[in-house]
Design a protein around this motif. Structure first.
Motif, PDB file in Angstrom:
ATOM      1  N   ALA A 297       0.915  -1.153  -0.127  1.00 35.81           N
ATOM      2  CA  ALA A 297       0.013   0.153   0.081  1.00 35.81           C
ATOM      3  C   ALA A 297       0.764   1.216  -0.109  1.00 35.81           C
ATOM      4  CB  ALA A 297      -1.011  -0.016   1.301  1.00 35.81           C
ATOM      5  N   ALA A 298       2.075   1.164  -0.406  1.00 32.52           N
ATOM      6  CA  ALA A 298       2.893   2.499  -0.659  1.00 32.52           C
ATOM      7  C   ALA A 298       2.585   3.003  -1.829  1.00 32.52           C
ATOM      8  CB  ALA A 298       4.390   2.047  -0.566  1.00 32.52           C
ATOM      9  N   VAL A 299       2.426   4.282  -1.752  1.00 30.95           N
ATOM     10  CA  VAL A 299       2.060   5.023  -3.202  1.00 30.95           C
ATOM     11  C   VAL A 299       3.000   6.086  -3.373  1.00 30.95           C
ATOM     12  CG1 VAL A 299      -0.560   4.363  -2.866  1.00 30.95           C
ATOM     13  CG2 VAL A 299       0.319   6.583  -1.719  1.00 30.95           C
ATOM     14  N   PRO A 300       3.249   6.709  -4.467  1.00 28.55           N
ATOM     15  CA  PRO A 300       4.126   7.844  -4.846  1.00 28.55           C
ATOM     16  C   PRO A 300       3.367   9.177  -4.643  1.00 28.55           C
ATOM     17  CG  PRO A 300       3.348   6.963  -6.930  1.00 28.55           C
ATOM     18  CD  PRO A 300       2.665   5.958  -5.697  1.00 28.55           C
ATOM     19  N   LEU A 301       4.144  10.111  -4.356  1.00 29.12           N
ATOM     20  CA  LEU A 301       3.726  11.539  -4.186  1.00 29.12           C
ATOM     21  C   LEU A 301       4.145  12.146  -5.485  1.00 29.12           C
ATOM     22  CD1 LEU A 301       4.255  12.430  -0.443  1.00 29.12           C
ATOM     23  CD2 LEU A 301       2.172  11.433  -1.744  1.00 29.12           C
ATOM     24  N   ALA A 302       3.660  13.504  -5.461  1.00 28.09           N
ATOM     25  CA  ALA A 302       4.036  14.327  -6.801  1.00 28.09           C
ATOM     26  C   ALA A 302       5.537  14.417  -6.981  1.00 28.09           C
ATOM     27  CB  ALA A 302       3.297  15.570  -6.868  1.00 28.09           C
ATOM     28  N   ASP A 303       6.271  14.599  -5.861  1.00 30.33           N
ATOM     29  CA  ASP A 303       7.760  14.698  -5.886  1.00 30.33           C
ATOM     30  C   ASP A 303       8.452  13.370  -5.970  1.00 30.33           C
ATOM     31  OD1 ASP A 303       7.268  13.581  -3.253  1.00 30.33           O
ATOM     32  OD2 ASP A 303       8.383  15.189  -2.352  1.00 30.33           O
ATOM     33  N   GLU A 304       7.793  12.301  -6.215  1.00 30.11           N
ATOM     34  CA  GLU A 304       8.353  11.058  -6.223  1.00 30.11           C
ATOM     35  C   GLU A 304       8.989  10.423  -4.936  1.00 30.11           C
ATOM     36  OE1 GLU A 304      11.473  11.135  -9.290  1.00 30.11           O
ATOM     37  OE2 GLU A 304      10.121  11.424 -11.001  1.00 30.11           O
ATOM     38  N   SER A 305       8.590  11.135  -3.916  1.00 33.06           N
ATOM     39  CA  SER A 305       8.723  10.241  -2.691  1.00 33.06           C
ATOM     40  C   SER A 305       7.554   9.429  -2.440  1.00 33.06           C
ATOM     41  CB  SER A 305       8.910  11.327  -1.421  1.00 33.06           C
ATOM     42  OG  SER A 305       7.549  11.982  -1.263  1.00 33.06           O
ATOM     43  N   TRP A 306       7.617   8.425  -1.264  1.00 30.36           N
ATOM     44  CA  TRP A 306       6.715   7.429  -1.336  1.00 30.36           C
ATOM     45  C   TRP A 306       6.024   7.535   0.409  1.00 30.36           C
ATOM     46  CZ3 TRP A 306       5.242   3.595  -4.810  1.00 30.36           C
ATOM     47  CH2 TRP A 306       6.076   3.309  -6.067  1.00 30.36           C
ATOM     48  N   VAL A 307       4.639   7.187   0.351  1.00 26.86           N
ATOM     49  CA  VAL A 307       4.097   7.274   1.548  1.00 26.86           C
ATOM     50  C   VAL A 307       3.118   6.174   2.094  1.00 26.86           C
ATOM     51  CG1 VAL A 307       4.042   9.818   1.717  1.00 26.86           C
ATOM     52  CG2 VAL A 307       1.974   8.313   0.818  1.00 26.86           C
ATOM     53  N   TRP A 308       2.934   5.514   3.105  1.00 26.08           N
ATOM     54  CA  TRP A 308       2.127   4.484   3.255  1.00 26.08           C
ATOM     55  C   TRP A 308       0.536   4.949   3.641  1.00 26.08           C
ATOM     56  CZ3 TRP A 308       3.259  -0.375   2.587  1.00 26.08           C
ATOM     57  CH2 TRP A 308       2.377  -1.417   3.208  1.00 26.08           C
ATOM     58  N   LEU A 309      -0.301   4.565   2.470  1.00 21.00           N
ATOM     59  CA  LEU A 309      -1.567   5.264   2.053  1.00 21.00           C
ATOM     60  C   LEU A 309      -2.372   4.973   3.624  1.00 21.00           C
ATOM     61  CD1 LEU A 309      -3.076   6.670   0.253  1.00 21.00           C
ATOM     62  CD2 LEU A 309      -3.949   4.602  -0.765  1.00 21.00           C
ATOM     63  N   PRO A 310      -2.462   3.864   4.112  1.00 14.58           N
ATOM     64  CA  PRO A 310      -3.512   3.524   5.202  1.00 14.58           C
ATOM     65  C   PRO A 310      -2.826   4.638   6.268  1.00 14.58           C
ATOM     66  CG  PRO A 310      -2.852   1.544   4.403  1.00 14.58           C
ATOM     67  CD  PRO A 310      -1.822   2.538   3.720  1.00 14.58           C
ATOM     68  N   ALA A 311      -1.517   4.934   6.623  1.00 19.12           N
ATOM     69  CA  ALA A 311      -1.483   6.044   7.500  1.00 19.12           C
ATOM     70  C   ALA A 311      -1.611   7.511   7.053  1.00 19.12           C
ATOM     71  CB  ALA A 311       0.110   5.902   7.880  1.00 19.12           C
ATOM     72  N   LEU A 312      -1.359   7.420   5.789  1.00 12.29           N
ATOM     73  CA  LEU A 312      -1.425   8.955   5.238  1.00 12.29           C
ATOM     74  C   LEU A 312      -3.237   9.489   5.312  1.00 12.29           C
ATOM     75  CD1 LEU A 312      -0.399  11.382   3.752  1.00 12.29           C
ATOM     76  CD2 LEU A 312      -1.107  10.443   1.553  1.00 12.29           C
ATOM     77  N   LEU A 313      -3.968   8.394   5.150  1.00  9.42           N
ATOM     78  CA  LEU A 313      -5.405   8.857   4.969  1.00  9.42           C
ATOM     79  C   LEU A 313      -6.271   8.555   6.489  1.00  9.42           C
ATOM     80  CD1 LEU A 313      -6.195   7.431   1.325  1.00  9.42           C
ATOM     81  CD2 LEU A 313      -5.443   9.835   1.927  1.00  9.42           C
TER      82      LEU A 313
END
Length: 844
Positions: A55-71
């Protein structure tokens, strides 16, 4: 080989790292994974980020976040319409895309109360949408969130209301909400956008959420409305700043892609993209005009014109004087839209008068291409002849006219046209025609009376006009049909079949496999289309033979007799029909008793030939293949079945687990206590240098080593040949020593038996020595015991019958004989012996 720290799954490690430290770029993620104990983190990471359960997703600056934690705690809204309520679906693009992405993962494919939900995509989940009677044009490429019936009405929603989808600690929740304008959200989205190119809409939202933890914590208007209120440019699932010229950006990107794809300069790419745009407009006009079948087109409606950009069309149309660019235009129009022939014809007819004279031959050729695709080969030939008069050296009409000459059986005209077109010496059409050029009769002199009895001299009658007999032309006839299959509108099918054929093996890009072509012709019904479109060009005897071929299906044959280099006698296993086949190559390789799948086609003289390749069929596949052939497979199914033999073997151990070299190193907390515990758990190996144990398992009546454990100080080395066995031992060790720590865990999947044998664990001391007379005698007894049991086992290759049953059944006995003949003769002393089995079954 990929090694990972067993105490922490790589995905779990990634989730923890991104949840605690994200967003992070890939190099930082790899560094932290290494610190967490993940071996070869830089190599593992790309695969990890692409895993479907990640569930890792890329952001506009090409960094990555863990989507469940982000949302977590965020809510996204969507304004429902009457259709969505009626069918209990929610269109996800763009309003719900950022959070509906979670539904790709099993734990989020349900609401917090356990209600199942899923995102259905057109063309992939049509069955799901059909069950709800969802109109095909209702759901776009982004898909729809499918909810249990009655869900939206149960929330009290009416058309125009807002529904909110929130991620809570318990999971996803749906609710009816209201929302006030949120200018700060629009500004936050705008701040994430690249001024030079569009950004994926969901990535822009995730980037905004990462920058501001308060965004979307309370209901706000739908994302589509926020973007529109702030004049942001949105197309499908991308977003761009206010004032961004999306169409221009798309056009320039297409030009760049064309330039690279076809190796043409920027000016040529610009011209082609402009001409394709004109074609697309005409295609849209035709589609609109004829979309309602009940309404006839208005005969008084003005024809499409190029008023307003006549000079532009003339300039860019002149580029098509280059034959390569004309071919590229066809690839970019009909190649992408096989049903666009009418639009291409209209395009060529409209633009031809407006381009310079030197380029008009290209547009006349385009009209011919369109007519052929429509199926009017005679009209296409007239246009090709007209194009030939416009420019006698422009090659594309000459090639197509040569193919027509070939279809008619006119070798000399075809060769003359190809020479004028500048065909290379290895041109396939040139080689085909040359191979079917009738030679002058050696038994008649030039000035002697012609053999035909006309009374004229040979040189005045048949010299240079000799014709091959029908049996001599069958390969030519098949080649004509094959050319129809690999060209034009059938290229998509050929590509799909090629994928199935080569998915398990490397294959040359230059040659099309015979099975691929024949599956398209036979099961794909391309041969029927060939006869409809190009059949009128064929000589009468070839057309008559081709119509016979049309009735003949692929089947399974048993080779009954072989004359190496000459031919075969084969029996159709499904019908019992016996055929005498002329076959030079396969007859040198096949033997009586072999099973083959092919098509046996008559050649006009009472004999037959094999076409479409000769596919060997293993005995155990016979019943499945017969069942498939009886059902009438589509071309993909038959190619997939016959290509499965190229797949690497699935190696398993005696318990059915996939073979894998597994080695683990475990640090124990108390070596004396663990040694005692292992004595109570496993079988100790006597007289070993280091304390050593085997875990045994009994399969097929034989005791086998399941795992090896060696204790060296406070370190345990564990070796198994499957992941399941390793996991079982590690779980046992964890139970015996809760404080133990796994310091290394390496697992390597094996698909080559020889490689597997070379890498089998070697730390087990006291291993079996097959040279020991006592051991050899034991092994002899074991193999004899196994052979005795095998005689009464159900064997798949014998349709589930036992060898004894097959030996007693005259209809099964030939299969049993073939099975025993397939046993290796050099497998060694301690292997099943076919001669002993034959003797036991009375087959000697």
């Amino acid at each position: 080989m990929v090694g990972v720290a067993a105490q922490l799954d790589p995905t779990d490690a990634l989730a923890r790292i991104l949840s605690e430290h994200g967003p992070l770029h890939e190099d930082d993620i790899a560094h932290r994974l290494s610190e967490a104990g993940i071996r070869n983190a830089e190599d593992v990471l790309p695969h990890l980020l692409n895993e479907i359960n990640c569930a890792a997703v890329p952001l506009a600056d090409e960094s990555w976040v863990w989507l469940p934690a982000l949302l977590a705690g965020r809510i996204f809204t969507h304004r429902v319409d009457a259709q969505e309520i009626a069918h209990d679906i929610l269109l996800v693009t763009p309003d719900l895309d950022p959070i509906a992405h979670l539904c790709e993962f099993e734990e989020y494919a349900q609401l917090a109360d356990g209600t199942p939900v899923s995102v259905a995509l057109p063309a992939f989940d049509d069955g799901v949408l059909d069950e709800r009677d969802v109109p095909l044009d209702m759901v776009d490429d982004g898909g729809a969130l499918v909810l249990p019936p009655g869900t939206l009405r149960g929330l009290g929603l009416a058309a125009g209301d807002l529904v909110g989808l929130r991620l809570t600690p318990a999971g996803l929740t749906l609710s009816k909400v209201t929302a006030d304008p949120a200018p700060q959200v629009g500004a936050a989205l705008a701040a994430t956008l690249d001024p030079d190119e569009p950004t994926p809409f969901d990535s822009a939202v995730w980037s905004a959420c990462s920058a501001d933890p308060t965004l979307f914590t309370e209901p706000v208007p739908p994302l589509s409305e926020i973007a529109d209120d702030h004049n942001l440019v949105r197309r499908l699932d991308v977003l761009a700043p206010a004032g961004f010229d999306y169409d221009r950006w798309r056009f320039e990107l297409d030009c760049e892609v064309m330039s690279k794809r076809y190796d043409i300069d920027e000016d040529a790419a610009l011209a082609l993209r402009t001409l394709v745009t004109v074609y697309e407009q005409m295609s849209q006009l035709i589609t609109t005009t004829f979309s309602d079948e009940e309404e006839a087109p208005d005969e008084d409606a003005p024809a499409p014109t190029t008023e307003g950009y006549r000079e532009l069309v003339a300039e860019f149309g002149a580029e098509l004087a280059d034959p390569h660019l004309a071919e590229v235009l066809v690839a970019e129009t009909l190649g992408r839209n096989p049903d666009g022939a009418a639009a291409l014809g209209l395009f060529a007819e409209t633009l031809e008068p407006q381009v310079p004279r030197r380029a008009r031959v290209a547009f006349r050729w385009l009209r011919a291409v369109a007519l052929e695709r429509i199926g009017d080969i005679e009209a296409a030939e007239r246009e090709l002849l007209a194009a030939e008069t416009m420019d006698t050296d422009w090659p594309l009409p000459l090639y197509d006219l040569a193919r027509i000459a070939s279809d008619r059986g006119d070798v000399e005209r075809g060769l003359a046209l190809l020479h004028r077109a500048g065909a290379a010496p290895d041109d396939p059409m040139l080689l085909l025609l040359r191979s079917h050029r009738a030679e002058a009769r050696p038994d008649v002199g030039r000035n002697e009376p012609c053999w035909c009895g006309s009374g004229r001299k040979y040189k005045k009658c048949h010299l240079g006009k000799e014709e091959l007999s029908l049996p001599e032309r069958v390969g030519w006839l098949y080649a004509k049909a094959a050319q129809h299959a690999v060209a034009g509108e059938w290229r998509g099918l050929i590509a799909e079949l090629n994928y199935e054929r080569t998915r398990h093996q490397d294959a040359s890009d230059e040659m099309v496999d015979p099975l691929i072509v024949d599956a398209a012709l036979c099961e794909g019904e391309v041969f029927e289309d060939f006869l409809v479109v190009r059949g009128p060009l064929l000589p009468d005897d070839e057309r008559s033979l081709a119509e016979q071929w049309l009735l003949i299906e692929r089947s399974l044959f048993e080779v009954e007799a072989v004359s190496p280099g000459l031919g075969l006698t084969v029996r159709d296993v499904r019908t019992g029909d016996v055929h005498e086949v002329r076959e030079r190559t396969a007859s040198r390789q096949l033997k009586a008793g072999h099973l083959i799948c092919t098509r046996v086609l008559p050649v006009g003289d009472g004999t037959a030939q094999l076409f479409g390749g000769v596919e060997p069929v293993a005995l155990h596949q016979r019943s499945a293949l017969i069942e498939l052939l009886d059902e009438g497979p589509d071309p993909v199914e038959i190619v997939a079945f016959l290509s499965a033999r190229f797949a690497p073997p699935t190696l398993t151990n005696t318990e059915g687990d996939p073979l894998m070299i597994c080695e683990a190193v475990v640090r124990v907390s108390d070596s004396a206590r663990i040694e005692s515990a292992l004595d109570d758990t496993y079988d100790r190996v006597e007289d070993a240098e280091l304390p050593q144990w085997f875990e045994h398992v009994t399969t097929d009546g034989m005791q086998r080593i399941r795992a090896t454990v060696v204790l060296d100080g406070d370190t345990l080395r564990v070796e198994t040949n499957s992941e399941e066995r390793m996991n079982r031992v590690l779980a046992t060790l964890k139970r015996l020593d809760p404080e133990m720590r796994i310091v290394d865990d390496i697992r390597e999947l094996m698909d080559d038996p020889r490689e597997m044998a070379a890498k089998m664990p070697v730390t087990a001391q006291g291993a079996v020595d097959t040279d020991d007379p006592h051991v050899a005698a034991l092994l002899d007894a074991m193999i004899l015991d196994y052979e005795a049991k095998w005689l009464d086992e159900s064997i798949p290759a014998l349709d589930g019958h036992t060898p004894r049953q097959a030996a007693d059944d005259p209809t099964r006995r030939p299969d049993l004989i073939r099975l025993l003949d397939s046993f290796p003769t050099d497998a060694g002393r301690h292997a099943m012996n076919a001669d002993r089995l034959r003797a036991a079954l009375g087959l000697e």
